[in-house]
Write a protein that holds these residues in place. Structure first.
Motif, PDB file in Angstrom:
ATOM      1  N   GLN A  12       0.832  -1.196   0.000  1.00 44.81           N
ATOM      2  CA  GLN A  12       0.000   0.000   0.000  1.00 44.81           C
ATOM      3  C   GLN A  12       0.876   1.258   0.000  1.00 44.81           C
ATOM      4  O   GLN A  12       2.019   1.231   0.475  1.00 44.81           O
ATOM      5  CB  GLN A  12      -0.908   0.007   1.228  1.00 44.81           C
ATOM      6  CG  GLN A  12      -1.975  -1.061   1.199  1.00 44.81           C
ATOM      7  CD  GLN A  12      -2.976  -0.914   2.325  1.00 44.81           C
ATOM      8  OE1 GLN A  12      -2.724  -0.233   3.318  1.00 44.81           O
ATOM      9  NE2 GLN A  12      -4.136  -1.540   2.176  1.00 44.81           N
ATOM     10  N   PRO A  13       0.353   2.349  -0.500  1.00 45.17           N
ATOM     11  CA  PRO A  13       1.100   3.607  -0.428  1.00 45.17           C
ATOM     12  C   PRO A  13       1.514   3.919   1.004  1.00 45.17           C
ATOM     13  O   PRO A  13       0.731   3.737   1.936  1.00 45.17           O
ATOM     14  CB  PRO A  13       0.090   4.633  -0.953  1.00 45.17           C
ATOM     15  CG  PRO A  13      -0.790   3.850  -1.872  1.00 45.17           C
ATOM     16  CD  PRO A  13      -0.922   2.496  -1.229  1.00 45.17           C
ATOM     17  N   GLY A  14       2.753   4.368   1.132  1.00 39.04           N
ATOM     18  CA  GLY A  14       3.308   4.634   2.456  1.00 39.04           C
ATOM     19  C   GLY A  14       3.990   3.442   3.090  1.00 39.04           C
ATOM     20  O   GLY A  14       4.645   3.588   4.129  1.00 39.04           O
ATOM     21  N   GLY A  15       3.850   2.297   2.477  1.00 35.08           N
ATOM     22  CA  GLY A  15       4.431   1.085   3.033  1.00 35.08           C
ATOM     23  C   GLY A  15       5.896   0.912   2.682  1.00 35.08           C
ATOM     24  O   GLY A  15       6.510   1.768   2.027  1.00 35.08           O
ATOM     25  N   SER A  16       6.443  -0.216   3.135  1.00 33.14           N
ATOM     26  CA  SER A  16       7.860  -0.516   2.936  1.00 33.14           C
ATOM     27  C   SER A  16       8.031  -1.906   2.348  1.00 33.14           C
ATOM     28  O   SER A  16       7.169  -2.789   2.537  1.00 33.14           O
ATOM     29  CB  SER A  16       8.605  -0.441   4.276  1.00 33.14           C
ATOM     30  OG  SER A  16       8.539   0.846   4.823  1.00 33.14           O
TER      31      SER A  16
END
Length: 115
Positions: A12-16
């Motif tokens: 997801q966006p913001g993930g790593s």
């Protein structure tokens, strides 16, 4: 010489994500190693690189500040830690070994950033 990437996937966006590049036939500490990426319809671009002697790192502008390249000499593996991922980071990520005058590429690992 073999170069094999792994660790890609959907995030997801913001993930790593942490990508791995396992090599055989040579040692990662002896040659420069790099990560590149290629999005659909775009040219392949440098994400990060690490030199053999000294392990100096260099980062492309597109992901600078959000990625870290490192290597584990004992495992002959190079890593790419990616944080704060954005949808525009969606691409196939490739590992490259520069051995003398030749470049050896892996098959790539897909990273998709989407909610």
């Amino acid at each position: 010489v073999q170069v094999v990437e792994s660790g890609g996937g959907l995030v997801q966006p913001g993930g790593s994500l942490r990508l791995s590049c396992a090599v055989s036939g040579f040692t990662v500490s002896s040659y420069a190693m790099s990560w590149y990426r290629q999005a659909p319809g775009k040219e392949r671009e440098l994400v990060a690189s690490i030199t053999s002697v000294g392990g100096s790192t260099n980062y492309g502008d597109s992901m600078k500040g959000r990625v870290t390249i490192s290597r584990d000499n004992a495992k002959d593996t190079v890593y790419l830690q990616m944080n704060s991922l954005k949808p525009e980071d969606t691409a196939v990520y490739y590992c490259k070994a520069r051995i003398i005058r030749y470049d050896y590429w892996g098959q790539g690992t897909q990273v998709t950033v989407s909610s």
